[in-house]
Each structure stands twice: as structure tokens, then as C-alpha cells.
Write an enzyme that holds these catalytic residues in place. Structure first.
Site, PDB file in Angstrom:
ATOM      1  CG  ASN A 202      26.221  77.367  52.989  1.00  0.00           C
ATOM      2  OD1 ASN A 202      26.488  76.619  52.068  1.00  0.00           O
ATOM      3  ND2 ASN A 202      26.445  77.040  54.250  1.00  0.00           N
ATOM      4  CG  ASN A 204      23.874  77.207  57.375  1.00  0.00           C
ATOM      5  OD1 ASN A 204      24.126  78.026  56.507  1.00  0.00           O
ATOM      6  ND2 ASN A 204      24.647  77.041  58.441  1.00  0.00           N
ATOM      7  CE  LYS A 205      25.077  82.101  56.043  1.00  0.00           C
ATOM      8  NZ  LYS A 205      25.878  80.871  56.016  1.00  0.00           N
ATOM      9  CB  ILE A 206      17.075  83.279  56.404  1.00  0.00           C
ATOM     10  CG1 ILE A 206      15.580  83.327  56.744  1.00  0.00           C
ATOM     11  CG2 ILE A 206      17.491  84.408  55.478  1.00  0.00           C
ATOM     12  CD1 ILE A 206      15.179  84.464  57.634  1.00  0.00           C
TER      13      ILE A 206
END
Length: 385
Positions: A202, A204-206
Site C-alpha cells: 500500500n 504508506n508501506k516501506i
């Protein structure tokens, strides 16, 4: 107003545009492009698994995981109360099962003592599995979430799952790159130790593909079935024949192009986030009543999110508003799942720490592009509260 510092944003600083342009030039934009298979090979090699199955989202991956794990209508599934709701919906209600909620320990991951007590004292172990004495329902699976990139206590949970005949589903949506560095599981990545694991890409993931996720499993036949289900359960590509109800859950070639470029950057992102976390910790931990939520010893966390534990003198929402007024985006930990939708009717256990964290945790800026100067500005604003 000063420069806005977001909580967590994507960082496209590598070959993303190059790989996407190659796909566009060749008109391979759907789920049929070759980059999807390359992304699967890349993830599998990185985490040390024989196969990976790319899908449209982490939520889709968890739904696939629950299906291949054999969670059935009427079953109960052990789940955390402190997590994003997508950890619970696909693994319980999507497949007709009911959650049994458990709170967390000090790491914000599910409390193994409470889970073991439930299994040992409030359930009955029969030849075909574990049964809840109160409801009579079979407890078929345990969904473990590595919250904020913090490794859950895997040695404990692996033993609990084995002793009580539970399928262990690892929600590693937030923990790509987190691994054990010490002990019996040294070298093992989050998501690879249970029966089936899921990662999320997604925004906002790393690393991100915009949307997208991956399923991995220690059972080759489970991974094969996950891929089959994710492609509409099609058995004949020409005649469009399907042997069961399937889903449009496959990752697109465009998403895979982004993912391959992001995977090239992942280790650098982890190193950067570790440095910024240590900067926050050195300045805030134990100062004026603040503390930084620690990551489990004996692991290399990806440090996805940084959680600041507020002193009692401060109100969480007031802190969020005051920092927002200075151009610093923060957010509270999720509202607890048993307090949402119709989950209030489900069983809960050991909720005290989860409720405390809901009240006192504020997640502070943690982007992979966060600079030292931006971090210092956040620190200064926090200490002035």
C-alpha cells in the site's frame, strides 16, 4: 507556516519510471505482463521462500491466506485487537468465521501469554482440533500481525500453534524486511515462519506499488491454490472454464514494475529508517515523560512506523492537533477492532495494554525520505508540548 512534514509517503527515487515506461511501451499493463512473475521471484528470493504469489492488495492476500488455510464458516480465529481492520475482515468475516480478540504486550504485538492461557484453559483440544468451551466452535487459525514492523514473539506463537493444532497466518503487511538476527529463528523473515504469510505494498508501506500484496507459504500446494484463486480459478485459458469460485486478485504489470524498482531500494530504506528512529529515540526516550515504543531485541526491524508514547499529562488528540498546526502530520494508533462495526459482540481477552496504547500512542513522521533536519524539527515540537 513551516514546510509540511507528512507522516509516511512513498519514495520513488530509483528505476520506477524506467520500468513503468518499458511496460507502457510494450502495452503490457494488465495482470498478464512478465513483470508480475519477476516480482514474485524477487520477493521469494529476498525472504527465502520457494514461491511468492502477487495479488492486488494485502487485504486480498489475507483473504487468499484464510481460504487456502481452510478457515471455514462457523470457525473461530484468534486475532489481535490492536491492528488495522484489514487484518481481521478478510481472515474472519470474508470466509464466514468469527474472531476471538486478544490484546497486546509491550511491543504492541499480540500477547502470547493471553493466547496460551485461552488455548490451555478455555478450550478443549480434540483429535480434530481446538474447540472453544464457551461457544463450542472450532478454533482453526491464529492471525499474527507484526505491528508497525515489530516482530511478534514467533518462537512462542509457533509452539502455541503446534501444541493446539492451529494454522498460523502471519500478517506481515507492515514488516517486509523485518527478521530475526539471534536465537533459534535467526535469519528468518517476518511472514515466512508460519503456515502462510502476507505482505502489503500500500502507498504508506516501506515499499509501495500503489496497491498490491504478496502471499508466501511453507506449503507449496497452498501457494499454488492462492495463485489459482487469485486468477478467477480459471482452468482453461481458451475456453474460459473455471473449477471453483475465484477472484480478480492478481497484481497488474504496472504495479509489479513499481515493486521491482522499490525492491532495489528496500535495504537502503530500512537503513535510513533505522537511523531516523535512533535519532528520535536519543532525543525523546525517557525525556519529559515521553518514550519511544521499542522494537523486539534479537531482530532487525524494518522500523516501518515510529510510535511515541505520551505522558499522562498530555491528551493524544490535543497533541495531534498542536503538531498539525505546526505542519507536522501524526496519527493515533487504530481504534480497537472490538469497538468497531459489529465486532463488539465477539469475545475479547487481555485488553488493558491495547486500551492504554490506543489512548497514549501517537505515530510520528517516518517516511523513508525524512531528513535529519525534519526529524530535529519534529523532536523540537514534541519537547515543547
Amino acid at each position: 507556516m513551516s514546510e509540511f512534514i507528512p507522516l509516511s509517503v512513498p519514495n520513488f527515487c530509483g528505476n520506477e519510471r524506467k520500468y513503468v515506461d518499458e511496460a507502457l511501451d510494450g502495452a503490457w499493463v494488465s495482470t498478464s505482463g512478465a513483470k508480475v512473475g519477476e516480482m514474485e521471484e524477487c520477493i521469494a528470493k529476498y525472504v527465502g521462500m520457494p514461491e511468492a504469489v502477487c495479488c492486488a492488495s494485502g487485504s486480498a492476500g489475507l483473504h487468499l491466506a484464510a481460504m487456502v488455510a481452510g478457515v471455514k464458516p462457523g470457525d473461530e480465529v484468534i486475532v489481535p485487537a490492536l491492528t488495522f481492520i484489514a487484518s481481521v475482515n478478510p481472515t474472519t468475516r470474508y470466509v464466514g468465521a468469527e474472531p476471538v480478540f486478544f490484546g497486546c504486550d509491550e511491543t504492541a504485538t499480540m500477547d502470547p501469554d493471553a493466547v496460551e492461557d485461552f488455548c490451555a484453559n478455555q478450550c478443549e483440544l480434540k483429535a480434530d482440533g481446538l474447540y472453544n468451551k464457551r461457544t463450542g466452535a472450532k478454533v482453526s487459525a491464529l492471525v499474527l500481525v507484526h505491528v508497525f514492523g515489530n516482530m511478534a514473539d514467533m518462537p512462542r506463537f509457533l509452539r502455541i500453534a503446534k501444541d493446539y493444532k492451529l494454522t498460523l497466518i502471519e500478517d506481515a503487511a507492515e514488516a517486509l524486511g523485518t527478521k530475526y538476527t539471534e536465537g533459534e529463528l535467526a535469519g528468518k523473515f517476518a511472514g515466512t515462519m508460519g503456515d502462510v504469510g502476507v505482505y502489503s505494498f500500500n502507498g504508506n508501506k516501506i515499499i509501495t506499488t500503489g496497491s498490491g500484496g504478496v502471499v508466501v507459504s511453507n506449503h507449496p500446494e497452498w501457494a499454488a491454490r492462492a495463485k489459482h484463486l487469485s486468477t478467477q480459478a480459471k482452468t482453461d485459458l481458451l475456453q474460459f472454464k473455471h473449477d471453483e469460485v475465484g477472484y480478480n486478485y492478481r497484481m497488474t504489470n504496472i504495479d509489479a514494475c513499481l515493486g521491482l524498482a522499490q525492491m532495489e531500494l528496500l535495504e537502503g530504506f530500512i537503513a535510513h529508517k533505522t537511523v531516523r528512529y535512533e535519532q528520535y529515540k536519543a532525543a525523546l526516550d525517557g525525556v519529559k515523560g515521553f518514550s519511544m515504543l521499542p522494537f523486539r531485541e534479537g531482530t532487525r526491524s524494518n522500523h516501518w512506523f515510529y510510535s511515541l508514547l505520551l505522558p499522562d499529562r498530555l491528551e493524544r488528540d490535543d497533541v495531534i492537533a498542536r503538531l498539525q498546526a505546526q505542519g507536522i502530520q501524526t496519527r493515533p494508533v487504530w481504534a480497537l477492532i472490538p469497538e468497531q462495526c459489529d465486532y463488539s459482540r465477539n469475545e475479547t481477552h487481555a485488553m488493558d495494554i491495547a486500551r492504554e496504547y490506543r489512548r497514549r500512542i501517537v505515530n510520528i513522521p517516518c517516511s523513508t525520505s525524512l531528513t535529519e533536519a525534519q526529524c530535529s524539527r519534529v523532536i523540537k515540537a514534541v519537547l515543547a508540548l
